[in-house]
Write a protein that holds these residues in place. Structure first.
Motif, PDB file in Angstrom:
ATOM      1  N   GLU A 116       0.822  -1.224   0.000  1.00  0.00           N
ATOM      2  CA  GLU A 116       0.000   0.000   0.000  1.00  0.00           C
ATOM      3  C   GLU A 116       0.855   1.273   0.000  1.00  0.00           C
ATOM      4  N   LEU A 117       2.033   1.187   0.614  1.00  0.00           N
ATOM      5  CA  LEU A 117       2.873   2.391   0.692  1.00  0.00           C
ATOM      6  C   LEU A 117       3.165   2.944  -0.696  1.00  0.00           C
ATOM      7  N   GLY A 118       3.279   2.037  -1.653  1.00  0.00           N
ATOM      8  CA  GLY A 118       3.538   2.455  -3.033  1.00  0.00           C
ATOM      9  C   GLY A 118       2.410   3.305  -3.596  1.00  0.00           C
ATOM     10  N   ASN A 119       1.192   3.090  -3.098  1.00  0.00           N
ATOM     11  CA  ASN A 119       0.047   3.862  -3.605  1.00  0.00           C
ATOM     12  C   ASN A 119      -0.143   5.170  -2.849  1.00  0.00           C
ATOM     13  N   ARG A 120       0.674   5.372  -1.851  1.00  0.00           N
ATOM     14  CA  ARG A 120       0.483   6.565  -1.022  1.00  0.00           C
ATOM     15  C   ARG A 120       1.750   7.404  -1.002  1.00  0.00           C
ATOM     16  N   SER A 121       2.217   7.727  -2.194  1.00  0.00           N
ATOM     17  CA  SER A 121       3.519   8.392  -2.267  1.00  0.00           C
ATOM     18  C   SER A 121       3.491   9.829  -1.756  1.00  0.00           C
ATOM     19  N   ASP A 122       2.295  10.405  -1.561  1.00  0.00           N
ATOM     20  CA  ASP A 122       2.256  11.768  -1.028  1.00  0.00           C
ATOM     21  C   ASP A 122       2.528  11.786   0.477  1.00  0.00           C
ATOM     22  N   TYR A 123       2.575  10.600   1.083  1.00  0.00           N
ATOM     23  CA  TYR A 123       2.890  10.509   2.512  1.00  0.00           C
ATOM     24  C   TYR A 123       4.226   9.809   2.708  1.00  0.00           C
ATOM     25  N   THR A 124       4.901  10.183   3.784  1.00  0.00           N
ATOM     26  CA  THR A 124       6.117   9.455   4.140  1.00  0.00           C
ATOM     27  C   THR A 124       5.780   8.620   5.363  1.00  0.00           C
ATOM     28  N   TYR A 125       5.987   7.332   5.265  1.00  0.00           N
ATOM     29  CA  TYR A 125       5.632   6.435   6.361  1.00  0.00           C
ATOM     30  C   TYR A 125       6.868   5.972   7.131  1.00  0.00           C
ATOM     31  N   THR A 126       6.686   5.872   8.440  1.00  0.00           N
ATOM     32  CA  THR A 126       7.722   5.262   9.273  1.00  0.00           C
ATOM     33  C   THR A 126       7.020   4.170  10.066  1.00  0.00           C
ATOM     34  N   ILE A 127       7.505   2.951   9.930  1.00  0.00           N
ATOM     35  CA  ILE A 127       6.804   1.843  10.593  1.00  0.00           C
ATOM     36  C   ILE A 127       7.767   1.062  11.494  1.00  0.00           C
ATOM     37  N   HIS A 128       7.370   0.956  12.742  1.00  0.00           N
ATOM     38  CA  HIS A 128       8.168   0.205  13.720  1.00  0.00           C
ATOM     39  C   HIS A 128       7.362  -1.006  14.179  1.00  0.00           C
ATOM     40  N   PHE A 129       8.085  -2.053  14.524  1.00  0.00           N
ATOM     41  CA  PHE A 129       7.399  -3.251  15.008  1.00  0.00           C
ATOM     42  C   PHE A 129       7.919  -3.648  16.389  1.00  0.00           C
ATOM     43  N   SER A 130       7.012  -4.174  17.194  1.00  0.00           N
ATOM     44  CA  SER A 130       7.426  -4.753  18.478  1.00  0.00           C
ATOM     45  C   SER A 130       6.637  -6.054  18.661  1.00  0.00           C
ATOM     46  N   TYR A 131       7.188  -6.928  19.473  1.00  0.00           N
ATOM     47  CA  TYR A 131       6.535  -8.229  19.677  1.00  0.00           C
ATOM     48  C   TYR A 131       6.649  -8.566  21.161  1.00  0.00           C
ATOM     49  N   LEU A 132       5.508  -8.587  21.802  1.00  0.00           N
ATOM     50  CA  LEU A 132       5.484  -8.773  23.267  1.00  0.00           C
ATOM     51  C   LEU A 132       4.815 -10.090  23.624  1.00  0.00           C
ATOM     52  N   GLU A 133       5.415 -10.783  24.584  1.00  0.00           N
ATOM     53  CA  GLU A 133       4.781 -11.994  25.105  1.00  0.00           C
ATOM     54  C   GLU A 133       4.442 -11.732  26.558  1.00  0.00           C
ATOM     55  N   ILE A 134       3.210 -12.027  26.930  1.00  0.00           N
ATOM     56  CA  ILE A 134       2.830 -11.864  28.347  1.00  0.00           C
ATOM     57  C   ILE A 134       2.602 -13.258  28.918  1.00  0.00           C
ATOM     58  N   TYR A 135       3.421 -13.528  29.892  1.00  0.00           N
ATOM     59  CA  TYR A 135       3.378 -14.868  30.471  1.00  0.00           C
ATOM     60  C   TYR A 135       3.352 -14.716  31.990  1.00  0.00           C
TER      61      TYR A 135
END
Ligand code: ATP
Length: 814
Positions: free
Chosen positions: A132-151
């Protein structure tokens, strides 16, 4: 960006997915697709055994129901697509899977490990985000990921690199912090920037593997922990102060089965209680929200009771578009749990969320803009007060202002404007530039008058008159010439003959080009500066300034026009000096591809092995869970633990190989990209040089004397005898042309112009200085245009021009 989501409240959507039956008897159920209702039929004996449930049929409404044969892509499209798109638009989104152990939560959220088509919601969401980012070139995206386990109410970072060396207990726990605005922050949870799909998928893979191999005596199965994979998305539109921030949570909850049914004790009981407790708190939150929705006086919603509800506070009854996927088993023996899951989903469906666009002003952008505004205003004030400070302009600014001023002067339109900053220094510079232009004009004019002091006034005005007249006529003849040139070219294609003398000509032209001086300007009678490019065939002549890379193509021999383009290309390439570099780069690139291929085979192999080992561990754990239900002896437990340890250590080894390979591949990818760029550049240059070379050949053919076009207007007196040109026309001799030579000069210019080549004395000299031996033996005559009047006009024009140049050079002599 167009989002389906409006800033209005809407209830959480609930979907039901049924896991295919592996063994045992299936429950009797019906799905009413139109009404979106599932009807569970409970046999009398089972109903009697169910606590507080005596009914024989249970109907539940869902947003949609996926039967056992549903596919992953269908589930993704219906359940997840709009939530992911909403997150890209700036709305928070949550998709959570809820159901008993083994009902297909992980399969739906993450996917099956073995087959590509079994990819679950997370990998598909990642693909959708990056495509989708390719279709939204008028915006600049920054994407971060995190992965949490709750035990057991403790949070662990699944993307912590120390997972490789430490046990889960030794890893820093993720700590929940709440600020004054009740916003939740998670300390010790790493957040990773992923600029492309590959990087994001790698993070998911690493997290999933860590989840699987977090070998601790306590963490025996993924079913006892909650996992939250989060994408934090920021979108900035260029030129705007605002930023859109959203979070997309993809949640795989722990198994929802009731403790009493599992019959476990000890550590497992403790875990089960924790899990049940946190799911119990989730239920409490939902009940509280349900009551509030029903208008009951319910102010306090107990989000803080568990880590999971604290983190997912916005997802349940807050600013979020939330979707629940209830997963159930259709096995008759699991019917009670299935009905319990459906019942929980019905409660969730009553919760209303309000997803709002998370757009906020980015203070950094505002500060930057305001600072600039203040600076501009200050300058304006100073200017108005006449106290403007003078800043020296740097060279680049000065150059750009100069260009603006010249463009403004040269723009004949009455609407032309000159835009510049209100700054005293700029205004002064502009005046200075105008002054220079006026003075230049004046001195040119005076010069012209001085030049002609020696000639009579009559002659001068006659000369200017002639020049003016000639420039006008040249313009008029331009079209005529073009028509004739195309005629000559056509003719040429049929008749041109290749001989050694032509090859010589090519060499000479190339040599000449190497030493040719920059184009000279001439002045017309109005004092307008006419640059060569402004005269004729401007588009072609524009490229003359950087006309072919001489070194690269000078090594290439002459080629017959009769050769096909492919043949010509082949011949050109053979002697093209840059070809070696291209071939070398190609060779290196090929090597890198091979290396990348072999490394990626290893990486894929390692990944396959890891996935295989993971499913083996999973099988082992399911077996153990089954045995837990029926009780198992210590020996069996030890053997199974040993087997699992072995599998885990094998995964560790494979993981190392995977990681090494992945890093190598990343480096290789960078190198390959660089090589690609180089190659593209080389190919582009080769293409350009080929075109230039072909143009050169064409010019030579135009220059060659090997043909006499059978033009109807051809007349002997309008032809030019090149062989009459002096063999060694030296610098000092240039100005003592005979009339014939002057005509030659003008005619050569005309031919060259017709061929798209810059004209002037240099070319004449070049052609005439060609060794006699290299010239064709045959005496050939070339008409300039074939039109007697046009040829005479052009020759006269050049004669006049030479006179001016001659006078100028005489004047310049001390
Ligand atoms: N729709 C389905 N189609 C095919 N296989 C499925 C499907 N759902 C689940 N499975 C398989 O059933 C097994 C258990 O599923 P899964 O691990 O997803 O359950 P779970 O609800 O996540 O369990 P847990 O709570 O223990 O994590 C896995 O082997 C999985 O591949």
């Amino acid at each position: 960006m167009a989002s389906e989501i409006q800033n209005v409240s809407s209830n959480i959507e609930i979907y039901l997915r049924m896991r295919p039956l592996l063994s045992g008897t299936a429950s009797h159920y019906e799905i009413d697709k139109d009404e979106r209702i599932v009807k569970w039929h409970v046999p009398r004996h089972v109903a009697a055994g169910m606590a507080n449930h005596q009914k024989e049929r249970y109907d539940f409404f869902f947003t949609d129901i996926f039967d056992t044969d549903s596919k992953q892509d269908e589930v993704f499209e219906k359940v997840a697509r709009k939530v992911v798109m909403g997150a890209l638009d700036g709305y928070n989104g949550t998709i959570f899977a809820y159901g008993q152990t083994g009902s297909g939560k992980t399969f739906s959220i993450t996917g099956g490990a073995e087959r590509y088509v079994d990819r679950g919601i997370i990998p598909r969401a990642i693909s959708l985000i990056y495509s989708e980012l390719g279709n939204r070139s008028d915006y600049t995206y920054t994407i971060h990921f995190s992965y949490l386990e709750i035990y057991n109410e403790n949070g662990f970072d699944l993307l912590n690199p120390d997972h490789e060396t430490k046990t889960l207990e030794d890893l820093p726990k993720v700590i929940l912090l709440e600020d004054e605005e009740n916003l939740i922050h998670l300390r010790n949870l790493s957040s990773h920037l992923a600029t492309n799909e590959e990087e994001a998928l790698n993070l998911l893979f690493v997290g999933d593997t860590n989840r699987m191999i977090s070998a601790t005596p306590m963490n025996m199965a993924s079913s006892r922990s909650h996992c939250i994979f989060t994408a934090t998305i920021e979108a900035r539109k260029s030129g705007e102060d605002s930023v859109r921030k959203s979070k997309l949570h993809l949640v795989d909850l722990a198994g929802s089965e009731r403790v009493s049914k599992t019959g476990v004790d000890g550590q497992i009981l403790k875990e089960a209680k924790y899990i049940n407790l946190s799911l119990h708190f989730l239920e409490q939150v939902i009940v509280a929200l349900q009551e509030r929705n029903q208008g009951k006086n319910r102010q306090h919603i107990p989000y803080r009771n568990s880590m999971m509800t604290s983190i997912l506070r916005d997802s349940i009854g807050g600013n979020c578009q939330t979707v629940m996927l209830a997963t159930v088993s259709i096995a008759q023996e699991q019917l009670e749990e299935t009905i319990s899951t459906c019942r929980f989903a019905q409660r969730v469906a009553t919760i209303s969320n309000r997803a709002v666009l998370n757009e906020e002003i980015d203070p950094n952008l505002v500060i930057r803009r305001l600072k600039q505004e203040i600076k501009d205003l200050k300058m304006e004030i100073q200017l108005l007060r006449g106290t403007s400070e003078e800043h020296t302009m740097n060279e680049m600014d000065l150059k750009s202002l100069q260009n603006q001023v010249y463009d403004f002067i040269n723009d004949k339109s009455s609407e032309a404007t000159l835009n510049f900053r209100a700054n005293l220094q700029q205004i002064k510079t502009i005046f200075q530039l105008f002054k220079e232009v006026v003075l230049n004009e004046r001195s040119t004019h005076v010069e012209a008058i001085d030049h002609d002091k020696s000639t009579s006034k009559e002659d001068t005005s006659a000369l200017y008159g002639t020049i003016k007249d000639l420039s006008r006529q040249i313009q008029e003849k331009d079209n005529e010439i073009n028509i004739l040139v195309s005629f000559i070219r056509k003719h040429n294609q049929n008749n041109v003959q290749t001989d050694n003398s032509q090859k010589e000509i090519v060499k000479e032209v190339v040599c000449k080009e190497q030493t040719s001086s920059p184009s000279k300007d001439i002045n017309d009678s109005d004092g307008n500066t006419l640059r060569k490019g402004e005269r004729q065939h401007e588009s072609v002549e524009e490229s003359e300034s950087d006309y072919c890379d001489k070194k690269a193509i000078s090594s290439v021999p002459y080629v017959e026009r009769s050769l096909s383009r492919a043949q010509a290309f082949e011949m050109f390439q053979k002697s093209y000096s840059r070809d070696q570099a291209i071939q070398e780069n190609k060779f290196i690139l090929k090597g890198k591809y091979q290396e990348a291929k072999s490394i990626s085979e290893h990486v894929n192999k390692a990944k396959e092995n890891i996935n295989h080992l993971k499913s083996q561990i999973q099988k082992l754990r399911i077996e153990r869970a089954m045995q837990d239900l029926h009780g198992r002896d210590q020996m069996e437990t030890m053997v199974q633990n040993y087997e699992e340890d072995q599998l885990i250590s094998q995964i560790e080894t494979e993981k190392k190989l995977y990681k090494e390979g992945f890093n190598k591949l990343r480096d290789l990818k960078r190198e390959i990209e660089h090589l690609h760029q180089l190659l593209e550049q080389n190919q582009r240059r080769l293409q350009e040089d080929l075109e230039k070379w072909l143009t050169l050949i064409e010019r030579i053919e135009c220059t060659s004397q090997n043909f006499v076009p059978e033009h109807p207007n051809f007349k002997q007196e309008n032809t030019l005898s090149l062989s009459a040109a002096p063999q060694q026309l030296q610098e000092g001799e240039k100005n003592v042309y005979s009339r014939q030579q002057e005509d030659n000069n003008a005619k050569t210019l005309q031919r060259d112009s017709a061929c798209g080549m810059s004209a002037g004395e240099d070319e004449v000299q070049m052609i005439s200085s060609r060794p006699a031996s290299s010239r064709p033996k045959q005496e050939s005559l070339i008409p300039i245009t074939g039109n007697a009047k046009a040829d005479a006009d052009i020759a006269a024009f050049y004669k006049a021009r030479d006179k001016i140049l001659q006078r100028r050079s005489e004047q310049n002599e001390p």
